[in-house]
Design an enzyme around this catalytic site. Structure first.
Site, PDB file in Angstrom:
ATOM      1  CD1 TRP A 200      29.522 -40.765 -11.711  1.00 28.78           C
ATOM      2  CD2 TRP A 200      30.276 -39.269 -13.182  1.00 28.78           C
ATOM      3  NE1 TRP A 200      29.030 -41.111 -12.940  1.00 28.78           N
ATOM      4  CE2 TRP A 200      29.480 -40.205 -13.871  1.00 28.78           C
ATOM      5  CE3 TRP A 200      30.873 -38.229 -13.905  1.00 28.78           C
ATOM      6  CZ2 TRP A 200      29.257 -40.132 -15.244  1.00 28.78           C
ATOM      7  CZ3 TRP A 200      30.650 -38.160 -15.276  1.00 28.78           C
ATOM      8  CH2 TRP A 200      29.838 -39.105 -15.930  1.00 28.78           C
ATOM      9  CG  ASP A 367      21.233 -49.522 -16.516  1.00 30.67           C
ATOM     10  OD1 ASP A 367      20.937 -48.417 -16.015  1.00 30.67           O
ATOM     11  OD2 ASP A 367      22.213 -50.195 -16.131  1.00 30.67           O
ATOM     12  CG  ASP A 368      17.371 -45.283 -14.958  1.00 32.24           C
ATOM     13  OD1 ASP A 368      16.164 -45.454 -14.764  1.00 32.24           O
ATOM     14  OD2 ASP A 368      18.009 -44.275 -14.559  1.00 32.24           O
ATOM     15  NE  ARG A 444      20.786 -39.786 -12.910  1.00 31.91           N
ATOM     16  CZ  ARG A 444      20.638 -40.994 -13.401  1.00 31.91           C
ATOM     17  NH1 ARG A 444      20.303 -41.995 -12.624  1.00 31.91           N
ATOM     18  NH2 ARG A 444      20.828 -41.233 -14.667  1.00 31.91           N
ATOM     19  CE  LYS A 477      24.282 -50.575 -13.264  1.00 30.99           C
ATOM     20  NZ  LYS A 477      24.491 -50.041 -14.614  1.00 30.99           N
ATOM     21  CG  ASP A 479      22.563 -46.989 -10.112  1.00 30.22           C
ATOM     22  OD1 ASP A 479      23.499 -46.574  -9.422  1.00 30.22           O
ATOM     23  OD2 ASP A 479      22.383 -46.650 -11.303  1.00 30.22           O
ATOM     24  CG  MET A 480      22.343 -45.211  -3.274  1.00 32.38           C
ATOM     25  SD  MET A 480      23.017 -43.555  -3.136  1.00 32.38           S
ATOM     26  CE  MET A 480      24.735 -43.865  -2.753  1.00 32.38           C
ATOM     27  CB  CYS A 527      25.702 -49.831  -9.504  1.00 34.81           C
ATOM     28  SG  CYS A 527      25.911 -48.416 -10.586  1.00 34.81           S
ATOM     29  CG  ASP A 549      28.266 -44.363 -14.334  1.00 34.74           C
ATOM     30  OD1 ASP A 549      28.032 -45.581 -14.264  1.00 34.74           O
ATOM     31  OD2 ASP A 549      27.491 -43.498 -13.900  1.00 34.74           O
TER      32      ASP A 549
HETATM   33  C1  DGJ Z   1      24.361 -44.834 -12.821  1.00 36.94           C
HETATM   34  C2  DGJ Z   1      25.006 -46.148 -13.147  1.00 36.94           C
HETATM   35  O1  DGJ Z   1      26.324 -46.152 -12.732  1.00 36.94           O
HETATM   36  C3  DGJ Z   1      24.879 -46.415 -14.630  1.00 36.94           C
HETATM   37  O2  DGJ Z   1      25.540 -47.585 -14.965  1.00 36.94           O
HETATM   38  C4  DGJ Z   1      23.429 -46.474 -14.989  1.00 36.94           C
HETATM   39  O3  DGJ Z   1      22.843 -47.574 -14.378  1.00 36.94           O
HETATM   40  C5  DGJ Z   1      22.738 -45.192 -14.570  1.00 36.94           C
HETATM   41  N1  DGJ Z   1      22.994 -44.867 -13.202  1.00 36.94           N
HETATM   42  C6  DGJ Z   1      21.264 -45.280 -14.802  1.00 36.94           C
HETATM   43  O4  DGJ Z   1      20.599 -44.183 -14.354  1.00 36.94           O
END
Ligand code: DGJ
Length: 742
Positions: A200, A367-368, A444, A477, A479-480, A527, A549
């Protein structure tokens, strides 16, 4: 004709102007023998003179034939246990518990173009003339199974695509414990192995190691292609460079557990194979059923690593990415993650969006943190409805306001996950991936939904669709953020648990497919905690991916340089963020942050309202610059010039298809005092064109720029200055050279 078949000698020669791939059927055993893969050879009626045999002490297939050991014959799709002791391309356990197979040649089929792969992402053709496909059918009479090996060669690309298909023709099930997508036995081991490794926030670091005897591999067993390794491997001849030398590149169009392996045997033969990771994999193939492997893309070039990358880039940009966004310039976006994290409300979001729009940014991405009760990462995944405390007008209301400002609206989802505090989890606790009677590990604060189950995928589709249908969303977007543990599905029978990881990723693909079918103009950016699923499988659905990130410009030099080994600039999500940088606390000049991010999809990831007036003016210039040049940046030919893994100076460039324009990025990580004269030699230009370099008085011919280079000594407008009075760039400096035909 790109595929020649000699029916009498049962030889197959796939070729185009640059590449040849040759194999044949062994006379006595009817198995496949590999003869050659490399630079194009003139076609001859027969290539049997290329057969290599040696009498060696070994087990042989036939009595009194001391050259019939499969261990010493280069093969196409080897099995284990009948004289070959190297790692096999497939392994089947049958109803009596035996793992011996013997697939023998039956017939072949030639097809124009390239057949689609059921339920799997794959490279495609638009016109049948673009490629030819050879399907070789083999059968194992004892097992009563058919194996179809598929080879597609593109006419104008140095690409061969391979996959394998197993069919159970018997009346009892067997277990497929290993099913590689491709295997190639190269005759020698004089290579370096190159792959992408990381973690990461430091994804896609380029690793180069000499190939040595034994097995060397990269793999994932995490349920996603992963931060740790990418489903890619290349073999490069010693002394090869970015621009010269033979390279074989292998890339798997897959997003789950993979294996990419090179095995050098005791005689120096290098067996390269790639496919679903056999570790923890077992697929019960019932009578009449078919198992299709993902596809492996093989690239051969004698034009160094850049030659390999450009072939992957063009293929993945033009014939893997699909649909509405494939050929369109990507919108310049602003994402609020690093600006606000979870702490925002509608007012804050609108203030960011308004400022961004004034400065030329086209798409706002929320985003989140917009849903359920999500104020940190401990809750709410699965409650896919707006948090009305933060967004009183819901997503619909926010999207409308953003659209009214003149921007498109994009939204973050993490569809595959669920948190414990959600209605979804409470109603369906058995929908998570977990092993009965064992504690599910945490990642997480979330669990993975069992996407191998159709009803789970359907349910998530409905939840997402409720939001999307209601609001004007142009971008998602996806995400995972955690890997798989306690991999077990409560819906699969005991003897099919080994199918879960693959079924899971098929479920992910099916959700993408459903969403794209309903919203074909949706731009998806994939992502996975940054780049943990930056792979060709994802690019089939989401033409761009968030590379990391880590948004620090210096770190990004490595991440983007490595990523570009396989993936085109149009796929590399890259943003300008604030300083001190949130991942490494580094303070880099704003110009450098933009000069790195231009070589990708480009956007911002900061609180733009907090920038000074001067900085905002810079943003305005940057967005105008990107709008002017993005079409050729994202579709041009990319060249790596100086590697961040080797030196303090980094450089890369992109050249427009018609060679009338080029953009060169040059970055110097640490400043040095009183340095030598320096030049960067360019490449890919038209030698006879005269180019003007923006900001320089002089013009240069392409051949000069490629053989001498751009002179990096400063322009002496301030000739009178003393050394100590001169303005110096300091650490993390960069320069951008825009070349246009004069
Ligand atoms: C991980 C992503 O890579 C980030 O850009 C962001 O979207 C966060 N998750 C949000 O929890």
């Amino acid at each position: 004709m790109t595929i020649y078949v000699n029916q009498e000698t049962k030889e197959f020669h796939l070729c185009n102007n640059n590449v040849s791939y040759i194999f044949r059927v062994l006379e006595k055993s009817n198995q496949l023998e590999h003869l050659y893969y490399g630079k194009k050879l003139t076609h001859r009626d027969s290539f049997t003179h290329l057969i290599e045999r040696e009498i060696r002490p070994s087990c042989n297939l036939f009595e009194h034939d001391h050259t019939s050991s499969l261990e010493h014959i280069k093969q196409e799709y080897p099995s284990f246990g009948t004289t070959d002791y190297r790692q096999p391309a497939h392994m089947i356990t049958d109803k009596i518990g035996s793992t011996i197979t013997n697939f023998q040649y039956k017939d072949y089929k030639l097809l124009k173009g390239k057949p689609v792969l059921d339920n799997l992402p794959a490279v495609y053709t638009e016109q049948a003339e673009e490629a030819d496909t050879l399907e070789i059918t083999l059968t194992d009479e004892v097992l009563r199974a058919t194996l179809v090996l598929s080879y597609t060669i593109f006419c104008d690309r140095n690409v061969i695509c391979r996959n394998a298909r197993f069919i159970n023709e018997s009346d009892s099930a067997f277990f497929l414990d290993n099913a590689m997508s491709a295997s190639v036995d190269l005759p020698d081991d004089q290579f370096e192995m190159i792959h992408l490794a990381g973690a990461w926030a430091r994804e896609a670091h380029m690793e180069v190691q000499p190939l040595t005897k034994g097995i060397q591999s990269v793999y994932s067993s995490r349920g996603a292609s992963s931060h740790a390794h990418n489903p890619f491997l290349a073999l490069r001849r010693y002394n090869g460079t970015e621009h010269t030398g033979e390279v074989y590149g292998f890339s798997l169009v897959y997003s789950g557990n993979f294996l990419a392996q090179a095995e050098v045997d005791t005689y120096g033969v290098s067996r390269v194979m790639m496919g679903i990771n056999p570790f923890q994999f077992s697929w019960k193939l019932k009578p009449g059923e078919v198992f299709q492997t993902p596809e492996c893309i093989m690239v051969y070039t004698h034009e160094g690593l850049n030659g390999m990358s450009q072939t992957f880039h063009e293929l993945y940009r033009e014939r893997l990415a699909r649909g509405y966004w494939r050929d369109r310039a990507r919108p310049i976006l602003i994402n609020n993650w690093e600006a606000t994290y979870f702490n925002f409300d509608e007012e804050k979001i609108l203030s960011i969006a308004e400022t961004a729009q004034n400065l030329g940014i086209e798409l706002f991405v929320l985003d989140d943190g917009w849903f359920g009760n999500r104020n940190d990462d401990t809750s709410s995944l699965g409650d896919w409805f707006a948090n009305e405390g933060k967004l009183p007008n819901g997503i619909k209301g926010l999207a409308e306001k953003i659209n009214k400002i003149g921007m498109k609206f994009g939204l973050w989802f993490e569809p595959e996950m669920v948190c414990k505090d959600t209605a979804l989890f409470k109603e369906h606790p058995d929908w998570i991936i977990a092993t009965p009677n064992r504690m599910p590990s945490h990642g997480r604060n979330q669990f993975i939904l069992d996407f191998s189950r159709k009803e789970v995928v359907e349910h998530i589709f409905q939840l997402m669709d409720n939001i999307i249908e209601d609001s004007n969303i142009s971008y998602i977007k996806w995400d995972m953020n955690r890997y798989m543990t306690e991999t077990y599905s409560s819906s699969l029978p005991i003897d099919q648990q080994g199918e879960l990881s693959h079924r899971y990723i098929l479920g992910v693909y099916s959700l993408y497919e459903k969403l794209l079918a309903k919203y074909p103009e949706m731009l998806f950016e994939s992502c996975a905690g940054g780049g943990a699923r930056f792979d060709p499988g994802m690019l089939y659905y989401a033409p761009q991916a968030w590379a990391s990130d880590n948004t620090d410009a210096v770190e990004r030099l490595k991440i983007q340089y490595g990523t570009s080994l396989v993936y085109p600039l149009s796929s590399i999500g890259s943003h300008v963020s604030t300083v001190p940088n949130h991942q490494v606390e580094r303070i880099t000049p704003m110009e450098t942050r933009a000069n790195v991010a231009y070589f990708g999809t480009f956007g911002y990831e900061l609180d733009i309202t907090k920038l000074t007036k001067e900085e905002q003016e810079k943003v305005m210039l940057q967005t105008a610059f990107m709008k002017e040049h993005r079409d050729f940046i994202q579709k041009g030919t990319f060249y790596r010039l100086l590697s961040p893994f080797d030196s303090n100076e980094v450089s890369w460039m992109v050249v427009a298809r018609d060679k009338k324009k080029a953009l060169v990025g040059y970055y110097k990580v640490l400043a040095k005092p009183n340095e030598r004269y320096n030049r960067i030699k360019l490449t890919g230009l038209d030698p006879d064109k005269l180019y003007a370099i923006e900001g320089k008085d002089t013009k240069h011919y392409g051949d000069e720029l490629m053989n001498i280079g751009i002179l990096l000594s400063e322009d002496y407008t301030d000739r009178a200055s003393e050394y100590w009075q001169r303005e110096r760039a300091g650490d993390y400096s960069s320069r951008l050279f825009i070349l246009t035909e004069a």
